[in-house]
Design an enzyme around this catalytic site. Structure first.
Site, PDB file in Angstrom:
ATOM      1  N   VAL A  14      68.281  69.197  59.053  1.00 37.96           N
ATOM      2  CA  VAL A  14      69.006  68.031  58.581  1.00 37.96           C
ATOM      3  C   VAL A  14      70.157  68.541  57.720  1.00 37.96           C
ATOM      4  O   VAL A  14      69.945  69.327  56.788  1.00 37.96           O
ATOM      5  CB  VAL A  14      68.106  67.080  57.767  1.00 37.96           C
ATOM      6  CG1 VAL A  14      68.939  65.978  57.125  1.00 37.96           C
ATOM      7  CG2 VAL A  14      67.037  66.466  58.675  1.00 37.96           C
ATOM      8  N   GLY A  43      69.983  75.190  67.528  1.00 36.57           N
ATOM      9  CA  GLY A  43      69.122  74.797  68.629  1.00 36.57           C
ATOM     10  C   GLY A  43      69.237  73.325  68.950  1.00 36.57           C
ATOM     11  O   GLY A  43      69.419  72.938  70.121  1.00 36.57           O
ATOM     12  N   LEU A  44      69.143  72.479  67.934  1.00 38.74           N
ATOM     13  CA  LEU A  44      69.229  71.040  68.143  1.00 38.74           C
ATOM     14  C   LEU A  44      70.614  70.631  68.626  1.00 38.74           C
ATOM     15  O   LEU A  44      70.751  69.818  69.553  1.00 38.74           O
ATOM     16  CB  LEU A  44      68.874  70.309  66.849  1.00 38.74           C
ATOM     17  CG  LEU A  44      68.884  68.784  66.895  1.00 38.74           C
ATOM     18  CD1 LEU A  44      68.058  68.253  68.049  1.00 38.74           C
ATOM     19  CD2 LEU A  44      68.396  68.216  65.572  1.00 38.74           C
ATOM     20  N   LEU A 221      87.042  81.968  72.173  1.00 38.30           N
ATOM     21  CA  LEU A 221      88.256  82.340  71.441  1.00 38.30           C
ATOM     22  C   LEU A 221      88.866  81.164  70.695  1.00 38.30           C
ATOM     23  O   LEU A 221      90.059  81.179  70.387  1.00 38.30           O
ATOM     24  CB  LEU A 221      89.286  82.914  72.427  1.00 38.30           C
ATOM     25  CG  LEU A 221      88.822  84.078  73.300  1.00 38.30           C
ATOM     26  CD1 LEU A 221      89.879  84.406  74.350  1.00 38.30           C
ATOM     27  CD2 LEU A 221      88.500  85.300  72.449  1.00 38.30           C
ATOM     28  N   GLY A 222      88.078  80.125  70.418  1.00 39.23           N
ATOM     29  CA  GLY A 222      88.600  78.973  69.687  1.00 39.23           C
ATOM     30  C   GLY A 222      89.684  78.263  70.468  1.00 39.23           C
ATOM     31  O   GLY A 222      89.524  77.924  71.642  1.00 39.23           O
ATOM     32  N   ARG A 224      92.147  79.345  71.835  1.00 37.39           N
ATOM     33  CA  ARG A 224      92.658  80.132  72.966  1.00 37.39           C
ATOM     34  C   ARG A 224      91.725  80.096  74.172  1.00 37.39           C
ATOM     35  O   ARG A 224      91.954  80.782  75.158  1.00 37.39           O
ATOM     36  CB  ARG A 224      92.902  81.578  72.520  1.00 37.39           C
ATOM     37  CG  ARG A 224      94.029  81.736  71.496  1.00 37.39           C
ATOM     38  CD  ARG A 224      94.148  83.186  71.061  1.00 37.39           C
ATOM     39  NE  ARG A 224      93.044  83.576  70.195  1.00 37.39           N
ATOM     40  CZ  ARG A 224      92.362  84.707  70.300  1.00 37.39           C
ATOM     41  NH1 ARG A 224      92.669  85.576  71.261  1.00 37.39           N
ATOM     42  NH2 ARG A 224      91.390  84.990  69.465  1.00 37.39           N
ATOM     43  N   ASP A 254      78.599  75.088  69.434  1.00 32.25           N
ATOM     44  CA  ASP A 254      77.342  74.592  69.989  1.00 32.25           C
ATOM     45  C   ASP A 254      77.594  73.655  71.162  1.00 32.25           C
ATOM     46  O   ASP A 254      76.855  73.669  72.155  1.00 32.25           O
ATOM     47  CB  ASP A 254      76.527  73.881  68.914  1.00 32.25           C
ATOM     48  CG  ASP A 254      76.047  74.833  67.833  1.00 32.25           C
ATOM     49  OD1 ASP A 254      75.892  76.036  68.123  1.00 32.25           O
ATOM     50  OD2 ASP A 254      75.813  74.376  66.698  1.00 32.25           O
ATOM     51  N   SER A 287      86.155  64.787  66.594  1.00 28.61           N
ATOM     52  CA  SER A 287      85.416  63.825  65.780  1.00 28.61           C
ATOM     53  C   SER A 287      84.649  64.561  64.699  1.00 28.61           C
ATOM     54  O   SER A 287      84.492  65.783  64.747  1.00 28.61           O
ATOM     55  CB  SER A 287      84.460  62.997  66.652  1.00 28.61           C
ATOM     56  OG  SER A 287      83.549  63.846  67.324  1.00 28.61           O
TER      57      SER A 287
END
Length: 312
Positions: A14, A43-44, A221-222, A224, A254, A287
């Site tokens: 949490v 994981g979640l 690479l974000g 990129r 993730d 978001s």
């Protein structure tokens, strides 16, 4: 024929957010301007992304018996393709929590109390994967005890399932790569895992890891995009990113990994799956929060072809 499924072996927390005027300094007491709570843990987060992008997904992990565990169970029951029957609970540890300070500029400071995530036992990980088949996929990260990751991926591979490791947080322990089919890392994680101190570029790092451990490597690479290295270093593909109006990058990695495994279990190749990941990661940045991404339709089907066309 049974539907192919994703088994995510990992952490569940949490996250408690504190909006502050500035990040607290040593010895200082400040008042938060606002507070909120949401679900987190790699994981979640990745399990939610996998489910939202179309895969029947099982989360394997460990929670306490407290109100935080109740919050996690209550919240994720709204995810129709996410199963939690393989979660275990212990009285000896509280559910994992993260306290996140965030200032008006978007800078943050995070303290994680691992809690019950540290109580996950390799035996539970292996037992939870005893129904895995050759059409399934097992995904793990490194926010749970390392022996659980090794045992889980080994069990998945022995069952004939595809195995994916998101080697985050960064580690120098590479033994688990023996049981990994696809490795997902960012540039820092790739450097740490390879043990390279000579300043190799991303392409060389991906190639070295792919050749050394005989696996597919995806280096994120974000903004990129990502670098994909397949066929033991013989094929290199740069997957561009989608133009994004960034609001919050929390959970973008993730989202990438969750979408990638959903694509892989649906039968897509690694490059196409990486395109799914870049699009999902861009959605996550648009978001607030660690799980701010939409379901698969129609968003992915609309955006992924343009990414693949740019590659070709």
């Amino acid at each position: 024929m049974a539907e192919p499924q994703v088994y995510v072996l990992g952490s569940a927390n949490v996250d408690r957010y504190l909006l502050v005027e500035h990040i607290v300094r040593a010895g200082e007491t400040i008042l938060a301007q606002d507070t909120s709570a949401s679900l987190g843990g790699k994981g979640l987060n990745q399990a939610v992304a996998s489910a939202r992008y179309g895969a029947r997904t099982h989360l394997v992990g460990c929670l306490g018996t407290d109100v935080e565990a109740e919050l996690i169970f209550e919240t994720i029951t709204s995810e129709p393709r996410l199963e939690t029957s393989l979660m275990t609970q212990v009285e000896s540890h509280p559910t994992g929590i993260a306290t996140i300070q965030r200032d008006p500029a978007g800078e943050n400071s995070i303290i994680v109390a691992t809690g019950a995530n540290a109580a996950l036992h390799p035996d539970h990980a292996v037992a939870s994967l005893n129904q895995v088949s050759t059409d399934d996929l097992v995904l793990a990260q490194l926010e749970i005890p390392y022996p659980c990751v090794v045992a889980g991926l080994r069990a998945g591979q022995r069952a004939g399932a595809r195995t994916v490791l998101n080697a985050a947080p960064a580690t120098t322990h590479a033994e688990v790569l023996e049981y990994t089919d696809v490795l997902v890392v960012n540039e820092i994680e790739a450097t740490t895992l390879s043990g390279d101190t000579s300043g190799l570029g991303t392409v060389d790092l991906a190639t070295r890891l792919s050749q050394r451990y005989h696996l597919d490597v995806v280096v994120t690479l974000g903004e990129r995009g990502c670098q994909v290295c397949t066929q033991q270093g013989q094929e290199l593909v740069t997957v561009p990113a989608r133009d994004t109006d960034v609001v919050d990058t929390t959970g973008a990695g993730d989202a990438f990994t969750g979408a990638l495994v959903a694509a892989l279990v649906a039968g897509e190749d690694v490059v196409t799956a990486a395109a799914w990941g870049t699009v999902a990661g861009s959605f996550a940045c648009e978001s607030q929060g660690a799980q701010g991404y939409p379901t698969r339709q129609p968003d992915l089907e609309e955006k992924v072809p343009a990414i693949l066309d740019a590659i070709r």
